[in-house]
Design a protein around this motif. Structure first.
Motif, short mmCIF file in Angstrom:
data_model
loop_
_atom_site.label_atom_id
_atom_site.label_comp_id
_atom_site.label_asym_id
_atom_site.label_seq_id
_atom_site.Cartn_x
_atom_site.Cartn_y
_atom_site.Cartn_z
N ASP A 189 26.01 14.56 46.02
CA ASP A 189 25.16 13.68 46.83
C ASP A 189 24.55 14.39 48.04
N ARG A 190 24.62 15.71 48.04
CA ARG A 190 24.08 16.44 49.19
C ARG A 190 22.56 16.44 49.18
N LEU A 191 21.98 16.33 50.37
CA LEU A 191 20.53 16.46 50.50
C LEU A 191 20.15 17.91 50.25
N THR A 192 19.07 18.13 49.55
CA THR A 192 18.61 19.49 49.28
C THR A 192 17.22 19.71 49.86
N TYR A 193 16.97 20.94 50.23
CA TYR A 193 15.69 21.31 50.83
C TYR A 193 15.18 22.57 50.14
N SER A 194 13.87 22.65 49.98
CA SER A 194 13.25 23.85 49.43
C SER A 194 12.95 24.81 50.57
N GLY A 195 13.49 26.02 50.46
CA GLY A 195 13.30 27.00 51.52
C GLY A 195 12.80 28.33 50.99
N VAL A 196 12.65 29.27 51.88
CA VAL A 196 12.18 30.61 51.52
C VAL A 196 12.90 31.62 52.40
N ILE A 197 13.15 32.79 51.85
CA ILE A 197 13.78 33.87 52.62
C ILE A 197 12.69 34.61 53.39
N ASN A 249 17.39 39.41 57.76
CA ASN A 249 16.61 38.41 57.02
C ASN A 249 17.32 37.06 57.08
N PHE A 250 16.56 36.00 56.99
CA PHE A 250 17.14 34.67 57.12
C PHE A 250 16.42 33.70 56.20
N VAL A 251 16.98 32.51 56.07
CA VAL A 251 16.40 31.45 55.25
C VAL A 251 15.79 30.41 56.17
N GLU A 252 14.62 29.92 55.79
CA GLU A 252 13.98 28.87 56.58
C GLU A 252 13.50 27.75 55.66
N PHE A 253 13.73 26.51 56.09
CA PHE A 253 13.16 25.36 55.39
C PHE A 253 12.64 24.39 56.44
N VAL A 254 11.79 23.47 56.00
CA VAL A 254 11.19 22.50 56.91
C VAL A 254 11.77 21.12 56.61
N ALA A 255 12.32 20.47 57.63
CA ALA A 255 12.88 19.13 57.49
C ALA A 255 11.96 18.12 58.17
N ASP A 256 11.85 16.93 57.59
CA ASP A 256 11.04 15.92 58.25
C ASP A 256 11.82 15.37 59.46
N VAL A 257 11.17 14.49 60.21
CA VAL A 257 11.77 14.02 61.47
C VAL A 257 13.11 13.35 61.22
N GLU A 258 13.19 12.50 60.20
CA GLU A 258 14.44 11.79 59.92
C GLU A 258 15.54 12.76 59.50
N GLN A 259 15.19 13.72 58.64
CA GLN A 259 16.18 14.69 58.19
C GLN A 259 16.65 15.57 59.34
N ALA A 260 15.71 15.99 60.19
CA ALA A 260 16.07 16.87 61.30
C ALA A 260 17.06 16.21 62.25
N GLY A 261 17.00 14.88 62.33
CA GLY A 261 17.93 14.17 63.20
C GLY A 261 19.37 14.27 62.76
N SER A 262 19.60 14.58 61.49
CA SER A 262 20.97 14.69 60.98
C SER A 262 21.44 16.14 60.88
N LEU A 263 20.58 17.08 61.27
CA LEU A 263 20.93 18.50 61.20
C LEU A 263 21.25 19.02 62.59
N ARG A 264 22.18 19.94 62.67
CA ARG A 264 22.57 20.50 63.97
C ARG A 264 22.94 21.97 63.81
N VAL A 265 22.83 22.70 64.90
CA VAL A 265 23.20 24.12 64.91
C VAL A 265 24.71 24.23 64.66
N GLY A 266 25.09 25.15 63.79
CA GLY A 266 26.49 25.34 63.44
C GLY A 266 26.92 24.59 62.20
#
Length: 403
Positions: free
Chosen positions: A74-82, A260-277
């Motif tokens: 049930d985890r939310l998934t995001y499309s990202g790029v390295i 190198n790192f991974v980056e993805f874009v979260a919408d406003v609602e998704q970003a509210g549930s994400l945190r550093v760490g």
């Protein structure tokens, strides 16, 4: 005699006409009888109950799916790029001389650390020290200021000095001299004669060429030959070779200051549930790489092929996994959630009314007994991938109606 022949011909014709009419009536009667018989026979042969009527053709055919024990993610998934880490050029100032590289041991893929020699250009050594390094003048004994303090702190970080004061004293000059001598150079950038190069340990002071002599008061520390590096370790992206000229377009070397790192874009609602760490999982091809969110950036508008949202940076938690981060490779990032196994049914089988959530279920193997589905109350534990993990009076192998 002649008058009787026409009369006889006429009588004969009339007789034939009457006879033809009788046969025609007879044939029509026979045809009607045969048609009635065929219709009666067809009615007996074909059962009317087997005829598909329009109302029967629209009847719903129930479809069932089997209750199974499976993993429901049930985890939310995001499309990202390295993405490749930022690259920084190592620029030098050769004071009007021909900027020719005469010594270079760096090559692409090598590691450059604080205190390392970045190269020798036109006979002068260029070193990297911890940044920030706000040097703007050659420093001599007795100088004071923030630039002196920054140099002392840099020498302390690489192990050549044990104190800081903002005053360039004899100990600071000795530390700088020892640092230059570690690569075979003097502070005046003159080459030490062959056979006199000393192996100097960090923090140690090289012996003077003449016993009892100290560093001349006229000797200064050349600030142009000390380059600030923002990180303790950087990866060489490119470096000029011996005989090549240093220009604004061709720096002495280019280093990658961040992995190198991974980056993805979260919408406003998704970003509210994400945190550093926060821990996440990065799917790179067939490999699952544990990672951690290191930055949740501010909202940015769409543009340049990028959708609107908050850019989120992810780095692997294990250093060994950095080798898997190939720039421009598409990946999938999965957030936190559960991936445990449980009894699962297709989401299309979940029903809800005023009494609660339920499924229409029949015991496994009852498929030949008609549509005997019964209402079974359930609790949805989680959902993902088109399935719902449920609890209730269900067993593996039961069937639930999905249409």
């Amino acid at each position: 005699m002649n008058d009787d022949r026409p009369r006889q011909g006429t009588a004969t014709a009339v007789g034939l006409t009457r006879l033809s009419r009788r046969w025609l009536v007879f044939l029509l009667a026979i045809t009607a009888v045969l048609s009635a018989g065929v219709g009666l026979l067809a009615g007996r042969v074909f059962d009317q109950s087997e005829i598909i009527r329009p109302e029967n053709s629209m009847a719903e055919i129930p479809v069932y799916a089997t209750v199974e024990n499976r993993t429901v993610d049930d985890r939310l998934t995001y499309s990202g790029v390295i993405k490749a880490g930022p690259a920084v050029p190592i620029q030098i100032d050769v004071e009007g001389q021909e900027p020719m590289v005469v010594r270079q041991t760096l090559k692409a893929g090598d590691t450059l650390e604080w205190g390392d020699l970045a190269g020798v250009v036109s006979g002068k050594p260029y070193f990297v020290l911890p940044a920030p390094l706000p040097l703007y003048r050659d420093l001599a004994r007795g100088d004071e200021g923030d630039d002196v303090l920054a140099l002392q702190r840099a020498l302390m970080q690489i192990g050549y000095l044990s104190h800081e004061s903002g005053h360039l004293d004899g100990a600071t000059m000795e530390a700088a001299s020892s640092f230059f001598a570690s690569e075979g150079f003097t502070l005046s950038s003159g080459r030490i004669p062959s056979g006199q190069i000393q192996q100097v340990e960090p923090g140690a002071t090289p012996e003077s060429p003449e016993t009892g002599d100290s560093i001349s008061p006229a000797v200064s520390i050349p600030f142009r030959q000390l380059i600030g590096l923002p990180v303790a370790r950087a990866t060489i992206v490119s470096a000029l070779g011996i005989g090549q000229k240093v220009t604004d377009q061709s720096p002495l070397a280019t280093v990658q200051t961040q992995e190198n790192f991974v980056e993805f874009v979260a919408d406003v609602e998704q970003a509210g549930s994400l945190r550093v760490g926060q821990d996440v999982t990065v799917r790179i091809a067939e490999k699952q790489v544990p990672g951690r969110i290191t930055e949740v950036g501010p909202f940015t508008d769409a543009g340049n092929g990028r959708r609107a949202g908050n850019p989120v940076t992810v780095e692997p938690t294990a250093t060994a996994d950095l080798a898997l981060l190939t720039p421009n490779l598409s990946v999938t990032v999965a957030g936190q959630g559960s991936t445990a196994q449980a009894l699962a049914v297709p989401l299309s089988g979940i029903r809800q009314d005023a009494e609660g959530t339920y499924v229409l279920s029949r015991r496994g193997g009852d498929g030949d007994s008609g549509d005997q589905a019964m209402r079974v109350p359930i609790t949805v534990l989680r959902s993902g991938g088109g399935f719902a993990a449920v609890s209730g009076e269900l067993s593996q192998g039961d069937e639930v109606r999905i249409s």
